[in-house]
Design an enzyme around this catalytic site. Structure first.
Site, PDB file in Angstrom:
ATOM      1  N   SER A 181       0.823  -1.205   0.000  1.00 11.03           N
ATOM      2  CA  SER A 181       0.000   0.000   0.000  1.00 11.03           C
ATOM      3  C   SER A 181       0.865   1.266   0.000  1.00 11.03           C
ATOM      4  O   SER A 181       1.693   1.413  -0.888  1.00 11.03           O
ATOM      5  CB  SER A 181      -0.956  -0.075   1.193  1.00 11.03           C
ATOM      6  OG  SER A 181      -2.086   0.671   0.910  1.00 11.03           O
ATOM      7  N   LYS A 185       4.182   1.940  -2.519  1.00  6.96           N
ATOM      8  CA  LYS A 185       4.619   3.132  -3.277  1.00  6.96           C
ATOM      9  C   LYS A 185       6.071   3.418  -2.892  1.00  6.96           C
ATOM     10  O   LYS A 185       6.917   3.721  -3.733  1.00  6.96           O
ATOM     11  CB  LYS A 185       3.760   4.352  -2.916  1.00  6.96           C
ATOM     12  CG  LYS A 185       2.224   4.140  -2.990  1.00  6.96           C
ATOM     13  CD  LYS A 185       1.466   5.407  -2.608  1.00  6.96           C
ATOM     14  CE  LYS A 185       0.107   5.222  -1.947  1.00  6.96           C
ATOM     15  NZ  LYS A 185      -0.933   4.559  -2.629  1.00  6.96           N
ATOM     16  N   TRP A 272     -10.132   0.256  -4.756  1.00  5.94           N
ATOM     17  CA  TRP A 272      -9.578   1.604  -4.487  1.00  5.94           C
ATOM     18  C   TRP A 272      -8.198   1.758  -5.148  1.00  5.94           C
ATOM     19  O   TRP A 272      -7.833   2.815  -5.632  1.00  5.94           O
ATOM     20  CB  TRP A 272      -9.508   1.786  -2.964  1.00  5.94           C
ATOM     21  CG  TRP A 272      -9.230   3.151  -2.435  1.00  5.94           C
ATOM     22  CD1 TRP A 272      -8.219   3.492  -1.585  1.00  5.94           C
ATOM     23  CD2 TRP A 272      -9.983   4.368  -2.638  1.00  5.94           C
ATOM     24  NE1 TRP A 272      -8.289   4.827  -1.265  1.00  5.94           N
ATOM     25  CE2 TRP A 272      -9.355   5.388  -1.897  1.00  5.94           C
ATOM     26  CE3 TRP A 272     -11.124   4.682  -3.396  1.00  5.94           C
ATOM     27  CZ2 TRP A 272      -9.820   6.703  -1.877  1.00  5.94           C
ATOM     28  CZ3 TRP A 272     -11.584   5.993  -3.380  1.00  5.94           C
ATOM     29  CH2 TRP A 272     -10.940   6.986  -2.628  1.00  5.94           C
ATOM     30  N   HIS A 324      -7.434  -5.893   0.070  1.00  9.89           N
ATOM     31  CA  HIS A 324      -6.223  -5.100   0.302  1.00  9.89           C
ATOM     32  C   HIS A 324      -5.478  -5.631   1.533  1.00  9.89           C
ATOM     33  O   HIS A 324      -5.921  -5.420   2.664  1.00  9.89           O
ATOM     34  CB  HIS A 324      -6.706  -3.661   0.529  1.00  9.89           C
ATOM     35  CG  HIS A 324      -5.634  -2.644   0.516  1.00  9.89           C
ATOM     36  ND1 HIS A 324      -4.967  -2.271  -0.622  1.00  9.89           N
ATOM     37  CD2 HIS A 324      -5.111  -1.886   1.531  1.00  9.89           C
ATOM     38  CE1 HIS A 324      -4.090  -1.331  -0.324  1.00  9.89           C
ATOM     39  NE2 HIS A 324      -4.161  -1.075   0.978  1.00  9.89           N
TER      40      HIS A 324
HETATM   41  C1  GTR Z   1      -5.328   4.461   1.641  1.00 18.36           C
HETATM   42  C2  GTR Z   1      -4.673   5.272   0.580  1.00 18.36           C
HETATM   43  C3  GTR Z   1      -4.091   4.337  -0.402  1.00 18.36           C
HETATM   44  C4  GTR Z   1      -3.187   3.345   0.288  1.00 18.36           C
HETATM   45  C5  GTR Z   1      -3.700   2.934   1.649  1.00 18.36           C
HETATM   46  C6  GTR Z   1      -2.691   2.375   2.624  1.00 18.36           C
HETATM   47  O1  GTR Z   1      -6.186   5.119   2.441  1.00 18.36           O
HETATM   48  O2  GTR Z   1      -5.593   6.142   0.080  1.00 18.36           O
HETATM   49  O3  GTR Z   1      -3.417   5.021  -1.419  1.00 18.36           O
HETATM   50  O4  GTR Z   1      -1.895   3.815   0.328  1.00 18.36           O
HETATM   51  O5  GTR Z   1      -4.268   3.959   2.353  1.00 18.36           O
HETATM   52  O6  GTR Z   1      -1.510   2.695   2.607  1.00 18.36           O
HETATM   53  O7  GTR Z   1      -3.113   1.605   3.475  1.00 18.36           O
END
Ligand code: GTR
Length: 342
Positions: A181, A185, A272, A324
């Site tokens: 997540s 990145k 998402w 996720h």
């Molecule tokens: C979310 C964010 C995503 C992702 C995620 C995370 O809320 O919008 O881009 O990075 O968090 O890191 O858990």
């Protein structure tokens, strides 16, 4: 196959040109590398994972032109064998094991693993006086192209790599960076910035990670910069609502990992993040990889089916069932990808 038309191409650009665009416009320029990194072993447990591994807690003290900064890492390494491939895992917690880090299984597969708890580097909020941010940004003030928190977390992964490369028990050719997540990145950025990595593994990194911004569903630049502006440099805010005509896109971040490997993992229900655009970024980065003389992305001429993995190229990929999460399936795919090569 469905593709996204009129993506800005990185082909024809030098790697340093691609990276400086990404840094100037999106992530910001990182603090300089340390002059020295000194390790202090705080504890060592040879009975970890049924005594198959040693678990150490280590403090790394870094000195650089910005001053001095010390942060802790955990290191689990098999007790029997040598030349271990290794992961540097940026994680959300400092637990060992952790739901995102099945450490015993990783050890059983012959890998060593470092864990960086990301908030030991700097807090996950807009406070730029916290920890390393406070060292590099006196008074917590940034210029518009100074890095945000993703850049600081990536800096730590590069620093752990410096240290890992001093350890004789590791296979220095096969040290990879992994994150999920926001930390996926970060792993992609770390991989782009250091050619010594074997592979950068991005798990469900989505918006401003592996997923193309153009024609993306789910989270867009406006959403991410509204809640997490501090992950990026301030310049990135100028791209709010400009996803459709960015002068670059996220396949540049994958391309900047060439010539070493990069791996994109998606989860079917992670709307998402937009699994489709994570896949299409791999497709779009292929041409740049090939131009560097690497095997690019080997994939069928269609969108992937859940459960498929494409492991034959320098861009690795899988999409698994579920939501996720950094799951055991993801880790097993990563280890399988590395093991099939050397
Ligand atoms: C979310 C964010 C995503 C992702 C995620 C995370 O809320 O919008 O881009 O990075 O968090 O890191 O858990």
């Amino acid at each position: 196959m469905e593709i996204i038309n009129n993506l800005p191409s990185p082909v024809g650009l030098r790697k340093d040109e691609i990276i400086s665009t990404l840094l100037r416009e999106e992530y910001g320029f990182l603090p300089s590398r340390p002059f020295s990194v000194t390790a202090k072993e705080e504890s060592s447990d040879g009975g970890f994972a049924a005594s198959k591994a040693t678990l150490k807690r280590i403090s790394l003290t870094c000195k650089g032109e910005w001053g001095e900064f010390t942060f802790p890492v955990s290191y689990a390494v098999p007790r029997v064998g040598s030349s271990f491939p290794c992961f540097i895992h940026l994680n959300f917690r400092d637990f060992i094991p952790d739901k995102y880090q099945p450490t015993e299984e990783i050890i059983d597969n012959g890998f060593a693993i470092f864990t960086i708890y990301y908030q030991d580097i700097s807090s996950d909020n807009g406070d730029f006086t916290d920890k390393f941010a406070g060292v590099v940004y006196p008074e917590g003030k940034r210029e518009s192209d100074d890095c945000g928190k993703i850049g600081l977390w990536a800096w730590a992964a590069l620093t752990v790599l410096d240290y890992a490369l001093t350890l004789p028990e590791l296979d220095h050719r096969r040290i990879s960076v992994v994150g999920h997540s926001r930390l996926g990145k970060t792993a992609l950025l770390a991989g782009a910035l250091d050619k010594r990595f074997y592979c950068a593994f991005s798990n469900d990194s989505g918006c401003s990670g592996a997923a193309l911004a153009k024609e993306k569903t789910g989270e867009r630049i406006k959403d991410i910069t509204k809640v997490f502006p501090y992950w990026f440099c301030e310049n990135y805010l100028k791209y709010v609502d400009k996803d459709e005509n960015l002068p670059f896109d996220q396949h540049w971040l994958l391309a900047a990992n060439a010539p070493h490997r990069v791996y994109v993992a998606s989860a079917e229900d992670d709307g998402w993040a937009c699994p489709k655009n994570e896949y299409l970024a791999c497709v779009a980065a292929d041409e740049y990889y090939k131009k560097q003389g690497s095997v690019g992305f080997i994939h069928p001429d269609r969108l992937p089916l859940t459960g498929e993995r494409f492991h034959d190229g320098d861009i690795g990929y899988h999409i698994r069932r579920g939501s996720h999460f950094l799951s055991r399936d993801d880790w097993h795919n990563y280890m399988r990808y590395i093991n099939q090569y050397d």
